[in-house]
Scaffold this motif. Structure first.
Motif, PDB file in Angstrom:
ATOM      1  N   GLY A 170       0.829  -1.203   0.000  1.00 47.32           N
ATOM      2  CA  GLY A 170       0.000   0.000   0.000  1.00 47.32           C
ATOM      3  C   GLY A 170       0.856   1.243   0.000  1.00 47.32           C
ATOM      4  N   ARG A 171       0.269   2.347   0.470  1.00 44.15           N
ATOM      5  CA  ARG A 171       0.979   3.631   0.400  1.00 44.15           C
ATOM      6  C   ARG A 171       2.182   3.674   1.327  1.00 44.15           C
ATOM      7  NH1 ARG A 171      -2.043   7.793  -2.171  1.00 44.15           N
ATOM      8  NH2 ARG A 171      -0.231   9.104  -1.821  1.00 44.15           N
ATOM      9  N   GLN A 172       2.137   2.921   2.424  1.00 45.44           N
ATOM     10  CA  GLN A 172       3.226   2.966   3.403  1.00 45.44           C
ATOM     11  C   GLN A 172       3.315   1.609   4.093  1.00 45.44           C
ATOM     12  OE1 GLN A 172       2.835   5.794   6.776  1.00 45.44           O
ATOM     13  NE2 GLN A 172       4.635   6.787   5.935  1.00 45.44           N
ATOM     14  N   VAL A 173       4.509   1.176   4.398  1.00 42.26           N
ATOM     15  CA  VAL A 173       4.678  -0.128   5.033  1.00 42.26           C
ATOM     16  C   VAL A 173       5.828  -0.048   6.029  1.00 42.26           C
ATOM     17  CG1 VAL A 173       6.230  -0.947   3.199  1.00 42.26           C
ATOM     18  CG2 VAL A 173       4.993  -2.603   4.618  1.00 42.26           C
ATOM     19  N   SER A 174       5.664  -0.731   7.146  1.00 44.34           N
ATOM     20  CA  SER A 174       6.707  -0.733   8.173  1.00 44.34           C
ATOM     21  C   SER A 174       7.790  -1.741   7.826  1.00 44.34           C
ATOM     22  CB  SER A 174       6.101  -1.086   9.534  1.00 44.34           C
ATOM     23  OG  SER A 174       5.653  -2.434   9.545  1.00 44.34           O
ATOM     24  N   HIS A 175       8.983  -1.492   8.374  1.00 46.68           N
ATOM     25  CA  HIS A 175      10.094  -2.439   8.169  1.00 46.68           C
ATOM     26  C   HIS A 175       9.728  -3.786   8.781  1.00 46.68           C
ATOM     27  CE1 HIS A 175      14.450  -3.227   7.425  1.00 46.68           C
ATOM     28  NE2 HIS A 175      14.232  -4.146   8.361  1.00 46.68           N
ATOM     29  N   GLU A 176       9.048  -3.751   9.908  1.00 51.29           N
ATOM     30  CA  GLU A 176       8.672  -4.989  10.592  1.00 51.29           C
ATOM     31  C   GLU A 176       7.775  -5.852   9.718  1.00 51.29           C
ATOM     32  OE1 GLU A 176       6.355  -6.251  14.725  1.00 51.29           O
ATOM     33  OE2 GLU A 176       5.875  -4.377  13.688  1.00 51.29           O
ATOM     34  N   LEU A 177       6.784  -5.225   9.075  1.00 51.45           N
ATOM     35  CA  LEU A 177       5.867  -5.992   8.235  1.00 51.45           C
ATOM     36  C   LEU A 177       6.576  -6.517   6.994  1.00 51.45           C
ATOM     37  CD1 LEU A 177       3.052  -7.034   7.658  1.00 51.45           C
ATOM     38  CD2 LEU A 177       2.443  -4.797   6.732  1.00 51.45           C
ATOM     39  N   LEU A 178       7.459  -5.737   6.398  1.00 58.27           N
ATOM     40  CA  LEU A 178       8.226  -6.219   5.245  1.00 58.27           C
ATOM     41  C   LEU A 178       9.082  -7.419   5.622  1.00 58.27           C
ATOM     42  CD1 LEU A 178       9.491  -3.010   3.400  1.00 58.27           C
ATOM     43  CD2 LEU A 178       7.907  -4.725   2.519  1.00 58.27           C
ATOM     44  N   ALA A 179       9.713  -7.341   6.798  1.00 56.84           N
ATOM     45  CA  ALA A 179      10.562  -8.443   7.242  1.00 56.84           C
ATOM     46  C   ALA A 179       9.743  -9.706   7.469  1.00 56.84           C
ATOM     47  CB  ALA A 179      11.296  -8.044   8.518  1.00 56.84           C
ATOM     48  N   ALA A 180       8.497  -9.525   7.977  1.00 54.57           N
ATOM     49  CA  ALA A 180       7.647 -10.693   8.251  1.00 54.57           C
ATOM     50  C   ALA A 180       7.158 -11.352   6.965  1.00 54.57           C
ATOM     51  CB  ALA A 180       6.457 -10.271   9.108  1.00 54.57           C
ATOM     52  N   VAL A 181       6.957 -10.568   5.930  1.00 52.04           N
ATOM     53  CA  VAL A 181       6.413 -11.095   4.678  1.00 52.04           C
ATOM     54  C   VAL A 181       7.514 -11.574   3.728  1.00 52.04           C
ATOM     55  CG1 VAL A 181       5.076 -10.487   2.623  1.00 52.04           C
ATOM     56  CG2 VAL A 181       4.355  -9.668   4.870  1.00 52.04           C
ATOM     57  N   SER A 182       8.638 -10.874   3.717  1.00 54.65           N
ATOM     58  CA  SER A 182       9.707 -11.197   2.778  1.00 54.65           C
ATOM     59  C   SER A 182      10.438 -12.467   3.208  1.00 54.65           C
ATOM     60  CB  SER A 182      10.693 -10.032   2.707  1.00 54.65           C
ATOM     61  OG  SER A 182      11.830 -10.389   1.961  1.00 54.65           O
ATOM     62  N   ASP A 183      10.937 -13.213   2.215  1.00 53.34           N
ATOM     63  CA  ASP A 183      11.742 -14.413   2.525  1.00 53.34           C
ATOM     64  C   ASP A 183      13.230 -14.102   2.489  1.00 53.34           C
ATOM     65  OD1 ASP A 183      12.056 -13.971  -0.156  1.00 53.34           O
ATOM     66  OD2 ASP A 183      11.298 -15.943  -0.805  1.00 53.34           O
ATOM     67  N   LEU A 184      13.578 -12.797   2.476  1.00 56.49           N
ATOM     68  CA  LEU A 184      14.980 -12.397   2.475  1.00 56.49           C
ATOM     69  C   LEU A 184      15.509 -12.351   3.904  1.00 56.49           C
ATOM     70  CD1 LEU A 184      14.835  -9.431  -0.084  1.00 56.49           C
ATOM     71  CD2 LEU A 184      15.602 -11.771  -0.531  1.00 56.49           C
ATOM     72  N   GLY A 185      16.798 -12.527   4.040  1.00 56.73           N
ATOM     73  CA  GLY A 185      17.435 -12.352   5.325  1.00 56.73           C
ATOM     74  C   GLY A 185      17.479 -10.879   5.703  1.00 56.73           C
ATOM     75  N   ALA A 186      17.756 -10.615   6.978  1.00 54.77           N
ATOM     76  CA  ALA A 186      17.734  -9.235   7.459  1.00 54.77           C
ATOM     77  C   ALA A 186      18.712  -8.350   6.700  1.00 54.77           C
ATOM     78  CB  ALA A 186      18.037  -9.207   8.960  1.00 54.77           C
ATOM     79  N   ALA A 187      19.956  -8.850   6.527  1.00 55.76           N
ATOM     80  CA  ALA A 187      20.977  -8.042   5.854  1.00 55.76           C
ATOM     81  C   ALA A 187      20.627  -7.836   4.391  1.00 55.76           C
ATOM     82  CB  ALA A 187      22.340  -8.726   5.978  1.00 55.76           C
ATOM     83  N   GLU A 188      20.118  -8.890   3.747  1.00 59.49           N
ATOM     84  CA  GLU A 188      19.774  -8.789   2.329  1.00 59.49           C
ATOM     85  C   GLU A 188      18.614  -7.813   2.128  1.00 59.49           C
ATOM     86  OE1 GLU A 188      19.247 -11.913  -1.435  1.00 59.49           O
ATOM     87  OE2 GLU A 188      18.870 -12.588   0.635  1.00 59.49           O
ATOM     88  N   LEU A 189      17.613  -7.856   3.041  1.00 61.09           N
ATOM     89  CA  LEU A 189      16.474  -6.944   2.945  1.00 61.09           C
ATOM     90  C   LEU A 189      16.928  -5.502   3.136  1.00 61.09           C
ATOM     91  CD1 LEU A 189      13.430  -6.355   2.776  1.00 61.09           C
ATOM     92  CD2 LEU A 189      13.288  -6.810   5.248  1.00 61.09           C
TER      93      LEU A 189
END
Length: 984
Positions: free
Chosen positions: A308-327
């Motif tokens: 959507g228009r705005q997304v938190s880092h926390e939500l991206l981390a929860a949805v993405s299958d990337l590692g923390a450093a890669e994200l």
């Protein structure tokens, strides 16, 4: 020059005056005459300007305006452009273009410089040779030679006039071009100013121009102008320039919100057919930003577009299958490439909202569903914090309907809790649609209760017709043998909504059916139905309404239904004034009781009714204070567009208009950027046109034509707009148009209200005024024919007076003003048409009464109108001193109002603040001028005498004097001479 610069689709420079002024003043460009012949450069504060801004923000348009200003001031202007040719870009491309332009426009200068610097010939367009051919020989492109040659070219060009050099799109400049610019910045050529534009959003951290811009800014005489997005007001102006036909406020707001002040985006959104998606051409431009990203970064960007228009880092981390450093690396790349922006709160958003839309539209359908499902999982399982609205959005797009319904309902309740009825209504409507189209039942969701809740939210947001539609749709789904409880509750809600909008349906019948269905229902439901029924009966059936309201109040108090009891006290206050206090005190008490109970809607209703009472009683000052209180209180509760505050805004403007405060009324009704429901948008616009066209006489026929399409949405819209048309027709003396407008308004309003609505008295009176104004130009037969229309208007007014005779509360000062004005206009028509003409005493007395009642009400425009007409009849009756006194008062008010029709009417009467002057060597007395005008209309001496209340013999003497002064042999010749000399 700069002929290759593309023009915007509108030639107007909108919202960029400040930028153009800064460039013109700092570069020393001023329009002057006779520049040339060795003129020295105009004094300036800088010699070079960097113009930065995002793609599409309007840099080129500003530079085109600067070019025009420079040419007007006698400058030479040359321009070159950098092109996006990646690694194959030709060196010095913009300077090659400039050389070609000089050779075409000033071949003598170019030839002289080329003879001195043969090296420069290698930059001629069409003669750029391959590098393999230039690797040997004397003519190799040595940088020092090129710099000196080009510097001499500019110096030669500046010999007879200052020169403006423009280089556009420097973010695409090759290394040689950047070095040439550095040379010109650091070694200025006398008489030459340089402007270089570039896209700020393209200068990522590793962009080669980024470092050089910082170096250029440290040089003396170099400044930078940042072209910012347009302000919202300027966006609206640009939209109007691109799309002259009327747009709704919702359409304006959508473009303002999505375009974010970028003119290119605005043009694309205005020009594209609405499909909910970003226009294809614009999407292609936007998606170029993704081409320079690596695959992982593009993956994350697509994920953000789904969020959507705005997304938190926390939500991206929860949805993405990337590692923390890669994200984090991918997000950093997206931010540095100006695709995303990061906030201090740990959220990410697209730099341009439209870019996010374009990225989302570019996803494959299955890809979207999968990613939305990932968000549903993360939010539903609590792996990330989010709102119910976010969960509902993702569940809906992932086709998880049970989750979407429950989340939408929760989101709607959350929106109502924070004063967002419009947002709540949207969530409830989404839930209703999902419930109605779900393939399986959604547990724990009562469709009837959800519909009623949605209707409440729609009403609170001012979208009453939509609430009626939603309730009717749910009623249509109920089985014939369904629950009386469900049908009764829906009918109660429907009747309540019908009371708040103009409709051909009967809320009284609807509420009566609801009461019958709920007689055996729980007390709360029955009391609510009785309350609505009492409101539907109103003052037309006061005794019945009072009995129903008291029955409901007894049920509410016996069962401790506090909120219902508070609402009922408001209703009883208007129906039971004999119960111990006046209606005014009762409504104030009801408002305070509702405020103490924290019930905003009953408080607003009580205050609105209190304001209407003061308004009807002619206490405009108090009414204005109460209306303002309604508006202020509604803003506290987030109910600014609910029916009572929204109508209070209009009535406040009406009261201000009566007080002569037209500009205040106009500003109050200017709701640009506030996104009101369309019904109020057009209602407010109609009253603005009443001010602009009706009172001030501005010619805006198209505005009135557009308003006719919305007459049926609200009776007040038809009356305000129709009144403006009637006043315009009266000023023009066009009786036929006035009668037609009256009939159209009546035809529209009667089905919404009733046959003899009170405003019909005012409308009929305005038509009488138009008929009277037309009479002097009509023949005897035409005036006799007009008698039919006059008698019809009189009869209609009489029916209104008879209809309201039993209702003492409707006989306020405004009503009395129009009753008196009706009689006066009728006598004026009889006088001017010479159909059973009244005596001068009778005519003057009627207009004295019209003036007195207007003064009693305090309506400045109507006082001024009555005095204009009174001055005319006083003048005709021979009371010149009285006419002058009244006319001076009218003229003063007309000037204060800006009422051109009133001033024109005074002039037509022969009333003037200054003595009459001779024209064309002829000096006529005021009485002679008056008689001459009637002679020109073809009136006989007898008709003139009756109209001016003088004898026929006296008229004959005046006519003889006029013929002598004009050296005319006949009345016809006198009229022709008078018109030729401007005497009439």
């Amino acid at each position: 020059m700069m002929s290759s610069v593309p023009a915007l689709r509108t030639s107007d420079l909108i919202g960029r005056d400040a930028e153009l002024e800064q460039l013109s003043s700092q570069l020393g460009i001023r329009a002057s005459e006779g520049v040339g012949g060795g003129a020295a450069p105009i004094e300036q504060s800088v010699r070079a300007m960097l113009v930065a801004g995002d793609a599409g923000v309007g840099k080129t348009r500003v530079l085109m305006a600067l070019r025009d200003a420079a040419i007007e001031a006698g400058w030479h202007v040359v321009a070159g452009h950098c092109l996006d040719l990646a690694d194959s870009s030709l060196p010095y491309l913009p300077f090659s273009e400039i050389l070609g332009r000089v050779m075409a426009d000033q071949p003598d200068v170019a030839t002289r410089v080329l003879e001195q610097h043969p090296t420069l010939a290698r930059l001629q367009p069409g003669r750029r040779v391959r590098s393999s051919e230039t690797a040997s020989g004397d003519q190799a492109l040595d940088r020092g030679n090129v710099y000196d040659a080009f510097s001499d070219l500019l110096a030669a060009l500046a010999h007879d006039a200052p020169v403006l050099v423009v280089v556009e799109d420097a973010h695409w400049a090759d290394e040689s071009t950047r070095d040439m610019l550095s040379f010109l910045f650091s070694r200025p050529v006398p008489g030459v100013s340089l402007v270089v534009s570039y896209r700020a959003d393209d200068l990522h951290r590793r962009h080669p121009l980024r470092r050089q811009v910082a170096e250029w800014m440290r040089l003396r005489g170099v400044d930078r102008l940042q072209v910012e997005p347009l302000r919202d007001d300027d966006v609206r102006l640009l939209v109007r320039a691109l799309h002259p036909s009327t747009m709704s406020e919702a359409e304006y707001s959508s473009i303002v919100d999505r375009a974010e002040g970028n003119p290119f985006f605005i043009e694309e959104l205005v020009g594209a057919a609405w499909s909910g998606q970003v226009p294809g051409e614009l999407a292609d431009v936007l998606l170029v930003h993704l081409d320079r990203l690596d695959d992982t970064t593009r993956q994350v960007v697509r994920l953000v577009s789904v969020a959507g228009r705005q997304v938190s880092h926390e939500l991206l981390a929860a949805v993405s299958d990337l590692g923390a450093a890669e994200l984090e690396t991918a997000l950093r790349n997206a931010v540095e490439s100006h695709v995303l922006v990061a906030s201090r709160g740990g959220t990410y958003a697209f730099r341009h909202a439209l870019l996010g839309e374009a990225v989302y539209d570019d996803l494959l359908p299955g890809e979207r569903v999968r990613l939305h499902a990932d968000f549903v999982s993360a939010l539903g399982e609590g792996r990330a914090i989010g709102t119910a609205a976010e969960l509902a959005q993702h569940a809906r797009r992932a086709d998880d309907r049970p989750v979407a319904v429950r989340a939408s309902v929760e989101a709607g309740e959350e929106a109502l809790a924070v004063g967002g009825p419009s947002e709540a209504a949207t969530h409830f409507l989404d839930a209703i649609e999902l419930v109605d189209t779900a393939r399986v039942a959604v547990p724990d969701v009562d469709a009837v209760a959800l519909t009623r809740r949605c209707a409440d939210a729609l009403i609170a947001a001012g979208r009453v017709p939509k609430a009626v539609k939603v309730l009717r749709a749910r009623l249509a789904t109920l089985p014939a043998d369904g629950s009386d409880l469900d049908r009764g509750q829906l009918l109660t809600s429907l009747a309540s909504a019908q009371l708040l909008t103009d409709t051909t349906d009967s809320p009284r019948e609807t509420s009566a059916e609801a009461v019958e269905l709920l007689r055996g229902a729980p007390p709360k439901l029955l009391a609510r139905a009785l309350l609505v029924h009492a409101q539907s009966l109103g003052s037309w059936h006061a005794d019945d309404a009072r009995a129903v309201a008291l029955e409901a109040l007894e049920i509410a108090e016996r069962n401790d239904l506090t909120s219902l009891a508070v609402e009922l006290h408001t209703t009883v206050a208007g129906l039971d004034p004999d119960g111990g206090s006046s209606a005014s005190a009762g409504w104030r008490s009801a408002a305070e009781r509702a405020r103490r109970a924290g019930l905003m809607e009953p408080e607003l209703r009580a205050l609105y009714l209190l304001g209407r009472l003061h308004h009807d009683e002619g206490d405009l000052d108090t009414a204005i204070d109460v209306y303002r209180e309604v508006i202020e209180r509604s803003e506290v509760g987030g109910l600014a567009w609910s029916p009572y505050p929204a109508e209070s805004r209009l009535l406040l403007a009406v009261a201000l208009t009566h007080q002569g405060r037209l500009d205040e009324a106009w500003d109050l009704l200017d709701v640009s950027g506030q996104n009101p429901p369309m019904v109020y948008e057009w209602l407010y616009f109609a009253h603005q046109m009443l001010i602009l066209i009706g009172i001030r006489g501005e010619p805006k026929p198209k505005a009135l034509e557009r308003l006719r399409d919305y007459w049926g949405t609200d009776g007040l819209t038809a009356i305000s707009s129709g009144s403006a048309e009637l006043m315009r027709a009266a000023a023009a003396g066009d009786a036929a148009v006035a009668v037609d407008v009256y009939d159209h308004v009546v035809e529209t309003v009667v089905p919404l209200w009733h046959d003899w609505f009170q405003a019909r008295l005012r409308l009929a009176t305005l038509v009488l005024g138009a008929l009277a104004n037309a009479a002097p130009r009509q023949s005897a037969d035409e005036r006799e024919s007009a008698r039919v229309a006059v008698e019809r208007m009189l009869a209609d007014g009489a029916r209104v007076i008879d209809f309201y005779a039993p209702f003492d509360g409707s006989h306020g000062p405004e009503y009395q003003m129009w009753v008196a004005r009706r009689s006066a206009e009728h006598l004026r028509w009889r006088w001017l048409a010479q159909v059973d003409p009244p005596s001068s005493d009778e005519l003057v007395g009627a207009w004295r009464a019209a003036e007195e009642t207007a003064v009693a009400y305090g309506s400045v425009p109507e006082i001024a109108q009555a005095r204009v007409r009174l001055a005319g009849v006083l003048r005709a009756s021979g009371d010149a001193a009285g006419a002058r006194e009244v006319a001076d008062l009218a003229r003063e008010a007309a000037h204060a109002l800006g009422a051109r029709p009133l001033l024109d009417e005074l002039t037509a009467q022969g009333s003037s603040p200054a003595p009459a002057t001779a024209t064309g060597g002829v000096a006529l007395t005021p009485r002679e001028s008056e008689i001459l005008a009637l002679v020109a209309e073809g009136r006989s001496n007898g008709e003139i005498g009756k109209q001016l209340f003088i004898s026929t013999k006296t008229v004959s003497v005046h006519v003889s004097n006029i013929l002598a002064k004009l050296d005319a042999a006949s009345r016809t010749e006198a009229a022709a001479v008078a018109r030729r000399r401007g005497l009439i």
